[in-house]
Every structure is written in structure tokens, then in C-alpha cells.
Design an enzyme around this catalytic site. Structure first.
Site, PDB file in Angstrom:
ATOM      1  N   HIS A  69       0.827  -1.215   0.000  1.00 19.00           N
ATOM      2  CA  HIS A  69       0.000   0.000   0.000  1.00 19.00           C
ATOM      3  C   HIS A  69       0.861   1.266   0.000  1.00 19.00           C
ATOM      4  O   HIS A  69       0.474   2.300   0.552  1.00 19.00           O
ATOM      5  CB  HIS A  69      -0.963   0.018   1.195  1.00 19.00           C
ATOM      6  CG  HIS A  69      -1.960  -1.087   1.182  1.00 19.00           C
ATOM      7  ND1 HIS A  69      -3.141  -1.018   0.480  1.00 19.00           N
ATOM      8  CD2 HIS A  69      -1.946  -2.309   1.774  1.00 19.00           C
ATOM      9  CE1 HIS A  69      -3.816  -2.142   0.642  1.00 19.00           C
ATOM     10  NE2 HIS A  69      -3.105  -2.950   1.415  1.00 19.00           N
ATOM     11  N   ASN A 115     -10.206  -2.990   2.048  1.00 21.93           N
ATOM     12  CA  ASN A 115      -9.863  -3.033   0.627  1.00 21.93           C
ATOM     13  C   ASN A 115     -11.128  -2.865  -0.201  1.00 21.93           C
ATOM     14  O   ASN A 115     -12.235  -2.858   0.334  1.00 21.93           O
ATOM     15  CB  ASN A 115      -9.205  -4.372   0.262  1.00 21.93           C
ATOM     16  CG  ASN A 115      -7.806  -4.522   0.839  1.00 21.93           C
ATOM     17  OD1 ASN A 115      -7.075  -3.549   0.993  1.00 21.93           O
ATOM     18  ND2 ASN A 115      -7.426  -5.752   1.150  1.00 21.93           N
TER      19      ASN A 115
END
Length: 750
Positions: free
Chosen positions: A93, A166
Site C-alpha cells: 500500500h 480493501n
């Protein structure tokens, strides 16, 4: 002059920002915010004013420049600070962007929890949201095929609560102990650091084949979910199973969902590939642009809830992060709304230094035995210490808005100064006491649910964790025809980049044959694997609601925040141009004028002696059709110039190939027909008739346009009869997928 302009822009920005009330978190951040547009003199970090920041102190004379002097503490500080600007990027990320907003609870769930943020409907809870890709480095492109992070930090009155989610509801692994292996496999291969931000390589597909538990997740990753059109147009999921505890001490298992008001939409793969080079910041710019234009992104907040006593009533284990809770079995309950309405002031101290932890929960919310969550609770906190230091929660973006006081002390970069003579508990002053169990409940301290646990200590998971195919089949069965087509192409693309036959042969010929035989046969043929003759596992044929993106089209068609290109050259039809541009703005969409040049362009009948002309936002060579949701070309003599331009024709072809709405009036109708008619029987309006015609998302109207043809306020309906209504409806549907299913798009060179 530049300083005056910058100052004026900054003051205007301040006025806009001050027109709305600030949240507790924004007020909290003000004490650490400095104005970089002030006329306050430049200083060193230790506060000494600087007289010259352009030349290093050195020995000189009239004839030559001598050595620079190390005694120049100002130059040394400047270089030292520059040398140490970077911090370790996130292992996963790393590429992300963020924004501030608010969470508003619409329905109290006091029956399930005593958490104030989920029971007090009078609250307006400030939030910070960070969207991200998973695989790539900070410098990778936004539009790669990847899972997207959707992390939300709630600054509640009882402490920070993080939902570290997510845009896909499941994950590749069940047990957190496999996370290092998974990340090593998905990242660039160790011998050559290739490829960047892609799963299209041997190691990834080797790993997921050898871990059947990843099957469900890689089906999602090969779907359109992995190439979203915008962060504003994707769902969010908490992934893990948490628990809610109410005042009576009863526990319910819960999953968290975010549902975008704009619907769930994706790019097409060719478009995503091109945008990776043409505009690698596409998604972060899209988010900032929408907020700047007050098209604030919104999501409904929903929960799925299972009472503790029904935990074992399903064919899957509800604590398995590789499984969804199908909505026909566990319905969604919409309870709140998230709005993002303010961009960050500075990327590094806010978006880069924000830190999320699954272990950040508030009283009334608790953990479960989800084996992935258990490991995330350790790993996320640990990685923030590595990136930011032990006092990372004192950073402005991370600190809570509620009072913080404890006996933690010292460590690198400690900011807080704590008065008093004791730093431990218990102490003789009874200072800073824990609430005790009597303080649990509403307004009290965190109390862990007294869960009964029994079993044998070993390295294993329960039996239900061993089934890996049913939900992978369920997901594929639930896709629409065009979504299935895209998945076949995605698998074919990915496995084509694997050069080890062992990898692509067993994935295509074996694993996919356990999901759907026709899918396996098509992919195997494309990638050169042995074509399976029979299914290796019978497909159960079941479907589930809300897995296909087609089920998330807004009930009321809208083009709000859509980017619409209007292509013009000298001699454009001013009636059609002005009418459509006005209607686009009235519908809260964003018109962008794309000219043959970014200097004055004149309408039909105008020149520089009679008009100032229009300055386009961009010229055609500076942008691409990939950056817009639709394209409109008005008629007029300018079409003769456009007809001679290959890039304009390519723009038209690419718009058609990417299944987007395409509009044209007057003389531009013939330009569109000529460009697309190589292998197609294009249906367009008569050159003399103003009656609009819609054909596979191509909307045309011939003849000279009249002002009354372009209403400023347009009701977007499927059965619209006017040009603007028809065009806007096609834009609202995102793409014309029938164009692809009927084989039209594949006949166009783009």
C-alpha cells in the site's frame, strides 16, 4: 507579480474553506499548520532569519570563485534536511492518496453495540480516508491491475477507530503467518526487481496455485474490480470479521461495507494500460478534482451481522477471510454515510504519515478469532514503529481528538511533555487510573468480551477452512456476460507474461478447470496450455446478489462528476458548443474543452476582430480520450480541419473502442461515421435532420442546431427523445458493453 497571484489564490482558498464548519480534527490540526504563502521572513529550523539562501558561503575575488566553506551552517542545514527527507515507504500500500471527511450515523445500532460512533446519531465524526494500490512502490501508476486499499480512520470521542479495508471483500490467505511469503511472491521478483506493480509474473501465479485458499481472491483480482474507474466509484470492505458487543454483553459477529453513491465502475483493460503511462496519477487527481469541484464523494456504510449462537450455521467458517458472507444469507443493513469533502494541505505529513491499525478499535467493538486479523493486529502496529518511530501516534494526523493520557514515556521523537512525579500505576496519588470493569460500557473503558475458549494447542485451522472452490465458482457464476469476457482476457494477459510452462499450464489447465470448464478452456487455448477436456470439479451453478458491478448502477441516472471532452477548432458551432457545455455543468459534470491548440479558438462567424475567442483547457496532443468519460464534437466548418487530423480520428476510434459515450452534431456526424465505418454499418442521424439517433452509445443529431435543442436542465431518462437527454443517459450508464459483446469494438483499431 507571482507572489501577489499566489497570495490572492491562497486567500481565496481560505475563504472557501472557512465557509463550512470545521470538524474537531481539522481544528486540532490547525495548531500544527503553517502558512507557506506568508511574507514572514525565511528562517532556519532553529529560528534564525536567513539573509541569503541561494549561494553557499565561499572564498571569492573579482577574478574567480574559490572553495565553499564548511562553516556555512545555513547551507549545511539545508542539505542535511534534504538528505533525510525520505522515510521507509510502506511495504504494501505504498502508493496512495487521501482526503478528509465526515461520517454521519443514520441509524443507531444500540441493539448490537454500545460504541458511541455507532449509537449516537447526533454525532458528525471526522474521518481521514486513504486509498491505495497494494503491490507497487510509491512511484508506480494508479491504474495497474491490483487490489485497492480503502482505509478509514474515525476520530471518535472515545478514541481512534480504524477500518483498514480493501475494495475486494476477501484476501489471498487465511493465516497471517503466510503474509511475508505472499508479499514476496506478489512483489517484483528478487533476481531482477521486475515487474513493478503487477501480478503478471511467474512467482505470483506459482504462489496462488500452490495455495488453493487464494482461488476465490484471484478470481476477484482478475475481474473488473481490480481496475476501478475512480476511488469514488469502488466499494470498500473491512475484509476481516470483527465483533460488536452491546450493553447487555451480547456479542454479534460483523463485517463492514462501504457502498459508493456513484455506483461501482471500472476502466477497460486497454484503457488502464495506457493511462499507466499517459497519466500515472489518474486516480489521485480524479479524487482531488472532484473534491475541489464540490462533487463530494459519498458512500453508504453498511454492516452484516451474525449472532454468536449462529456462528456455525453456514457451510463456510465465518472467520475465514477468503470467504464472503453472501448477502442472500446475511443481508446488509445500511446505517450511515461517509462523505469526503476536503483535500489534504500537504501530502507528506498527512497522507504519507497517516498510520492505520486493525487493532485500533473503541469500546463496543471487539476482535474475533479470525486468524488473518490476529496477525494483522500485530503487524500493522509493528510496521508503523518501523516507518515512523514509537511515538507515531503523536503525529498530528494520527493523534485522537479525545483526551489522551497514560504512563507511556520517552522514545525517539517524543512530543508530549507530561507534568508530575509519577509515571506508573498504581501510584500514591491514584493519578491516571484505569476505569476498571465498573467503567466499561457507554463512556467507559475498553473491556474484552469474555469469550469461552477450548481446544488443543496446535498449528492448524478448523475443517471448514479447507474448502476453497465453492465461493470462487459463486463469484464467477454471478458475473454478467461482459464481466466474464473481461476475466477471460485478464487471465490470458496475466498468464501470457509467465514464461515458465509449469506455472501457466497448471493454473489454466487445472485450477481454472476446478472453477468453470469454459473459462479454463478459453484461457488454456490463449496461453498455450493443454486444454482440459472435462471439469475437475462440478460447478454448483449458484449465484449471489451484489457480486456483479452491474447491480450497483445508481437508481436515478446521473453524470455528476463525469469528465466530458468537447473537441473544437476554429469554426465550431457556437450553439451546440455553448448549449451542451451549459447542460453539462448544470448536471454537475465537468466539461473540458479540447482544442486544436491552447490559444484562442473562434466560433463559426467569428474572428479575432469580433471576438476574444475561447481558450481551451487543453490541446488534443496534451490529453487523450482515456482521461475522459465521454466525448462530444459539435458541428461547424471546423470539422474540415478535424477531418485532416489523424489524432482526432484516433481519439474517436479509441472512445468507441473503450465503450464510452460519443456525441456529435451537424457536420461532425459525418466525421464520426467516416472514422468508424471501416468495418461497421454505423447508424447515425441524417445530415439534414436534427432528430437524434442513438446507436450503441453513439448519439448523433444532424442539421444546424437550434438553442432550444439544448436545455440547461435535463432529466436523464432511458427513454429520452432529445439529443442531450440521450447523450447524458449513455454517459450515466458508464459504458456501452453491448458494443463489446456484439463484436463491434474489436473491429476498430485503437
Amino acid at each position: 507579480m507571482a507572489t501577489k497571484i499566489a497570495g490572492g489564490l491562497h486567500r481565496a482558498q481560505e475563504v472557501l474553506q472557512n465557509t463550512s464548519s470545521k470538524s474537531k480534527k481539522l481544528v486540532d490540526l490547525e495548531r500544527d499548520t503553517a502558512d507557506a504563502h506568508t511574507q514572514q521572513p525565511l528562517t532556519t529550523d532553529h529560528g534564525v532569519r536567513v539573509s541569503n539562501t541561494d549561494q553557499w558561503l565561499r572564498v571569492t575575488n573579482d577574478r574567480r570563485t574559490g572553495p565553499s566553506l564548511l562553516e556555512d551552517q545555513i547551507a549545511r542545514e539545508k542539505i542535511h534536511r534534504f538528505d533525510h527527507e525520505r522515510i521507509p515507504e510502506r511495504v504494501v500500500h505504498a502508493r496512495g492518496t487521501g482526503a478528509f471527511g465526515n461520517f454521519k450515523l443514520k441509524e443507531s445500532i444500540e441493539d448490537l453495540t454500545y460504541a458511541g460512533v455507532l449509537t449516537d446519531t447526533s454525532r458528525n465524526t471526522p474521518v481521514f480516508v486513504r486509498f491505495s494500490t497494494v503491490q507497487g512502490s510509491r512511484g508506480s501508476a494508479d491504474t495497474v491491475r491490483d487490489v485497492r486499499g480503502f482505509a478509514v480512520k474515525f476520530y471518535t470521542d472515545e478514541g481512534n477507530w480504524d477500518i483498514v479495508g480493501n475494495n475486494i471483500p476477501v484476501f489471498f490467505i487465511q493465516d497471517a503467518v503466510k503474509f511475508p511469503d505472499f508479499v514476496h511472491a506478489v512483489k517484483p521478483e528478487p533476481h531482477n526487481e521486475v515487474p513493478q506493480a503487477q501480478t503478471a509474473h511467474n512467482n505470483f501465479w506459482d504462489f496462488v496455485y500452490l495455495h488453493p485458499e487464494a482461488t476465490h481472491m484471484f478470481m476477484w483480482a482478475m475481474s473488473d474490480r481490480a481496475i476501478p474507474r475512480s476511488y469514488r466509484m469502488m466499494q470498500g470492505f473491512g475484509v476481516n470479521t470483527f465483533a460488536l458487543v452491546n450493553k447487555e454483553g451480547k456479542r454479534h459477529f460483523v463485517k463492514f461495507h462501504w457502498i459508493p453513491h456513484l455506483g461501482v465502475h471500472s476502466l477497460v483493460w486497454d484503457e488502464a494500460l495506457k493511462l499507466g503511462g499517459q497519466d500515472p496519477d489518474f486516480h489521485r487527481k480524479d479524487l482531488m478534482e472532484a473534491i475541489d469541484n464540490k462533487a463530494y464523494p459519498k458512500w453508504d456504510f453498511a454492516i452484516q451481522v451474525i449472532p454468536e449462537e449462529k456462528q456455525d450455521d453456514f457451510e463456510f467458517d465465518i472467520l475465514d477471510a477468503t470467504k464472503i458472507w453472501p448477502e442472500d444469507l446475511v443481508p446488509l443493513r445500511v446505517i450511515g454515510e461517509l462523505e469526503l469533502n476536503r483535500n489534504v494541505d500537504e501530502f507528506f505529513p498527512q497522507t504519507e504519515q497517516v498510520a492505520f491499525c486493525t487493532s485500533h478499535i473503541v469500546p463496543g467493538i471487539d476482535f474475533t478469532d479470525d486468524p488473518l486479523l490476529q496477525g494483522r493486529n500485530f503487524s500493522y502496529f509493528d510496521t508503523q514503529i518501523s516507518r515512523l518511530g514509537i511515538n507515531w501516534e503523536e503525529l498530528p494526523i494520527n493523534r485522537p481528538v479525545c483526551p489522551v493520557l497514560n504512563h507511556n514515556r520517552d522514545g525517539q521523537m517524543r512530543h508530549r511533555i507530561t507534568q508530575g512525579t509519577v509515571n506508573y500505576w498504581p501510584n500514591r496519588f491514584e493519578a491516571v487510573p484505569p476505569t476498571g470493569t465498573k467503567g466499561s460500557g457507554v463512556g467507559g473503558g475498553f473491556t474484552t468480551y469474555p469469550q469461552r475458549v477450548e481446544g488443543i494447542k496446535n498449528r492448524a485451522l478448523s475443517d471448514k477452512f479447507r474448502e476453497h472452490h465453492n465461493q470462487a465458482q459463486l463469484f464467477y457464476n454471478s458475473m454478467s456476460e461482459h464481466e466474464k469476457l473481461h476475466m477471460k482476457k485478464a487471465f490470458s494477459f496475466e498468464l501470457d507474461h509467465c514464461d515458465d510452462p509449469t506455472v501457466y499450464e497448471r493454473l489454466a489447465g487445472h485450477r481454472l478447470a476446478e472453477i468453470d470448464l469454459e473459462l479454463a478452456q478459453k484461457v488454456a487455448e490463449m496461453v498455450g496450455a493443454p486444454i482440459p477436456a472435462k471439469a475437475l470439479k462440478q460447478n454448483h451453478g449458484r449465484r449471489a446478489p451484489h457480486l456483479s458491478q452491474t447491480e450497483f448502477i445508481p437508481k436515478n441516472p446521473t453524470i455528476a462528476s463525469r469528465r466530458i471532452a468537447i473537441i473544437i477548432g476554429d469554426g465550431y458551432d457556437p450553439v451546440a458548443f455553448t448549449g451542451l457545455k451549459t447542460a453539462i455543468k448544470a448536471a454537475s459534470a465537468l466539461p473540458f474543452i479540447i482544442g486544436t491548440k491552447r490559444s484562442a479558438i473562434y466560433a463559426d462567424g467569428e474572428d479575432k476582430t469580433s471576438s476574444k475567442g475561447i481558450i481551451p483547457d487543453h490541446h488534443y496532443d496534451g490529453q487523450r480520450s482515456t482521461m475522459f468519460d465521454a466525448t462530444f464534437i459539435p458541428g461547424g466548418p471546423h470539422v474540415a480541419t478535424l477531418r485532416q487530423n489523424g489524432q482526432i480520428k484516433y481519439w474517436i476510434s479509441e472512445t468507441f473502442g473503450h465503450l464510452k459515450a460519443l456525441g456529435a452534431t451537424g457536420e461532425a456526424v459525418d466525421l464520426v461515421k467516416e472514422t468508424l465505418s471501416g468495418t461497421l454499418d454505423v447508424q447515425v442521424a441524417s445530415s439534414q435532420s436534427p432528430e437524434p439517433v442513438e446507436w450503441y452509445g453513439v448519439v448523433t443529431a444532424g442539421g444546424k442546431q437550434k438553442p432550444e435543442s439544448f436545455k440547461e436542465s435535463v432529466q436523464i431518462l432511458k427513454g429520452a427523445t432529445d439529443f442531450v437527454g440521450k447523450f447524458f443517459y449513455q454517459i450515466s450508464q458508464h459504458r456501452n458493453y453491448q458494443r463489446e459483446l456484439d463484436g463491434l469494438a474489436s473491429t476498430i483499431a485503437f
